[in-house]
Design a protein around this motif. Structure first.
Motif, short mmCIF file in Angstrom:
data_model
loop_
_atom_site.label_atom_id
_atom_site.label_comp_id
_atom_site.label_asym_id
_atom_site.label_seq_id
_atom_site.Cartn_x
_atom_site.Cartn_y
_atom_site.Cartn_z
N GLY A 43 0.81 -1.21 0.00
CA GLY A 43 0.00 0.00 0.00
C GLY A 43 0.84 1.26 0.00
N VAL A 44 1.89 1.26 0.79
CA VAL A 44 2.79 2.42 0.84
C VAL A 44 3.49 2.62 -0.50
CG1 VAL A 44 4.90 3.33 1.91
CG2 VAL A 44 3.10 2.33 3.34
N ILE A 45 3.92 1.52 -1.09
CA ILE A 45 4.57 1.60 -2.40
C ILE A 45 3.60 2.16 -3.43
CG2 ILE A 45 5.52 0.22 -4.30
CD1 ILE A 45 6.69 -1.64 -2.08
N ALA A 46 2.36 1.69 -3.41
CA ALA A 46 1.35 2.21 -4.34
C ALA A 46 1.12 3.70 -4.12
CB ALA A 46 0.04 1.43 -4.18
N LEU A 47 1.13 4.13 -2.86
CA LEU A 47 0.96 5.54 -2.56
C LEU A 47 2.10 6.36 -3.16
CD1 LEU A 47 -0.77 7.61 -1.00
CD2 LEU A 47 0.72 7.19 0.96
N HIS A 48 3.32 5.88 -3.01
CA HIS A 48 4.48 6.58 -3.58
C HIS A 48 4.45 6.60 -5.10
CE1 HIS A 48 6.75 7.63 -0.02
NE2 HIS A 48 6.41 6.45 0.49
N ARG A 49 3.81 5.60 -5.68
CA ARG A 49 3.67 5.56 -7.14
C ARG A 49 2.50 6.42 -7.62
NH1 ARG A 49 4.13 -0.88 -8.52
NH2 ARG A 49 6.35 -0.90 -8.99
N GLY A 50 1.69 6.92 -6.69
CA GLY A 50 0.55 7.75 -7.07
C GLY A 50 -0.68 6.96 -7.45
N VAL A 51 -0.77 5.72 -7.01
CA VAL A 51 -1.92 4.87 -7.33
C VAL A 51 -2.77 4.78 -6.06
CG1 VAL A 51 -2.67 2.66 -8.27
CG2 VAL A 51 -0.44 3.59 -8.92
N ALA A 52 -3.62 5.80 -5.88
CA ALA A 52 -4.36 5.96 -4.63
C ALA A 52 -5.28 4.79 -4.33
CB ALA A 52 -5.15 7.27 -4.67
N ALA A 53 -5.98 4.27 -5.31
CA ALA A 53 -6.93 3.18 -5.07
C ALA A 53 -6.21 1.93 -4.57
CB ALA A 53 -7.72 2.86 -6.34
N ALA A 54 -5.09 1.59 -5.17
CA ALA A 54 -4.31 0.43 -4.74
C ALA A 54 -3.71 0.67 -3.35
CB ALA A 54 -3.21 0.11 -5.75
N ALA A 55 -3.30 1.89 -3.09
CA ALA A 55 -2.74 2.23 -1.78
C ALA A 55 -3.81 2.06 -0.70
CB ALA A 55 -2.21 3.66 -1.79
N LEU A 56 -4.97 2.59 -0.95
CA LEU A 56 -6.07 2.48 0.01
C LEU A 56 -6.46 1.02 0.23
CD1 LEU A 56 -8.12 3.85 1.81
CD2 LEU A 56 -9.61 4.10 -0.18
N ARG A 57 -6.53 0.26 -0.84
CA ARG A 57 -6.88 -1.16 -0.73
C ARG A 57 -5.85 -1.92 0.11
NH1 ARG A 57 -7.95 -1.68 -5.59
NH2 ARG A 57 -5.89 -2.19 -6.36
N GLY A 58 -4.57 -1.73 -0.19
CA GLY A 58 -3.52 -2.42 0.55
C GLY A 58 -3.47 -2.03 2.01
N LEU A 59 -3.54 -0.75 2.27
CA LEU A 59 -3.47 -0.28 3.65
C LEU A 59 -4.71 -0.68 4.44
CD1 LEU A 59 -1.83 3.18 2.96
CD2 LEU A 59 -0.76 1.21 4.07
N SER A 60 -5.87 -0.62 3.81
CA SER A 60 -7.10 -1.04 4.49
C SER A 60 -7.06 -2.51 4.86
CB SER A 60 -8.33 -0.76 3.61
OG SER A 60 -8.50 0.62 3.42
N LEU A 61 -6.61 -3.34 3.92
CA LEU A 61 -6.50 -4.76 4.20
C LEU A 61 -5.47 -5.02 5.30
CD1 LEU A 61 -6.66 -6.48 0.70
CD2 LEU A 61 -8.18 -6.90 2.64
N ALA A 62 -4.38 -4.30 5.27
CA ALA A 62 -3.33 -4.48 6.27
C ALA A 62 -3.86 -4.23 7.68
CB ALA A 62 -2.14 -3.58 5.97
N VAL A 63 -4.61 -3.16 7.87
CA VAL A 63 -5.11 -2.87 9.22
C VAL A 63 -6.27 -3.78 9.59
CG1 VAL A 63 -4.28 -0.49 9.26
CG2 VAL A 63 -6.61 -0.96 8.50
N THR A 64 -6.94 -4.34 8.61
CA THR A 64 -7.99 -5.32 8.90
C THR A 64 -7.37 -6.63 9.37
OG1 THR A 64 -9.47 -4.34 7.28
CG2 THR A 64 -9.91 -6.60 7.92
N VAL A 65 -6.32 -7.05 8.70
CA VAL A 65 -5.65 -8.31 9.02
C VAL A 65 -4.89 -8.20 10.34
CG1 VAL A 65 -3.84 -9.90 8.26
CG2 VAL A 65 -5.48 -9.02 6.62
N GLU A 66 -4.20 -7.09 10.54
CA GLU A 66 -3.40 -6.88 11.75
C GLU A 66 -3.70 -5.50 12.32
OE1 GLU A 66 0.68 -7.92 11.80
OE2 GLU A 66 0.40 -9.55 10.38
N PRO A 67 -4.80 -5.40 13.07
CA PRO A 67 -5.23 -4.09 13.60
C PRO A 67 -4.24 -3.43 14.54
CG PRO A 67 -6.79 -5.82 14.24
CD PRO A 67 -5.70 -6.46 13.44
#
Length: 67
Positions: A43-67
């Motif tokens: 998600g962080v990598i996607a954010l740095h690449r400017g791909v907001a949707a992928a960043a949000l998806r990755g980061l959201s899943l990350a905090v869901t899996v490991e709150p």
């Protein structure tokens, strides 16, 4: 591949080598699709690449899996 691919991916990302870092994250996620730290780093990598949707998806899943 390094003994800890996620640590290697984090080092690559910090060095600005986002494509290589993303490849290592994808390798981890192909073996463990719900690996929280790999999802977060992807998600962080996607954010740095400017791909907001992928960043949000990755980061959201990350905090869901490991709150």
């Amino acid at each position: 591949m390094a003994a800890d691919p996620l640590a290697a991916a984090a080092r690559l990302a910090q060095a600005g080598r986002l494509d290589e870092a993303a490849q290592l994250c994808e390798r981890v996620l192909s073996m463990q699709p719900m690996h929280g730290p790999a999802l977060g780093l992807a998600g962080v990598i996607a954010l740095h690449r400017g791909v907001a949707a992928a960043a949000l998806r990755g980061l959201s899943l990350a905090v869901t899996v490991e709150p």
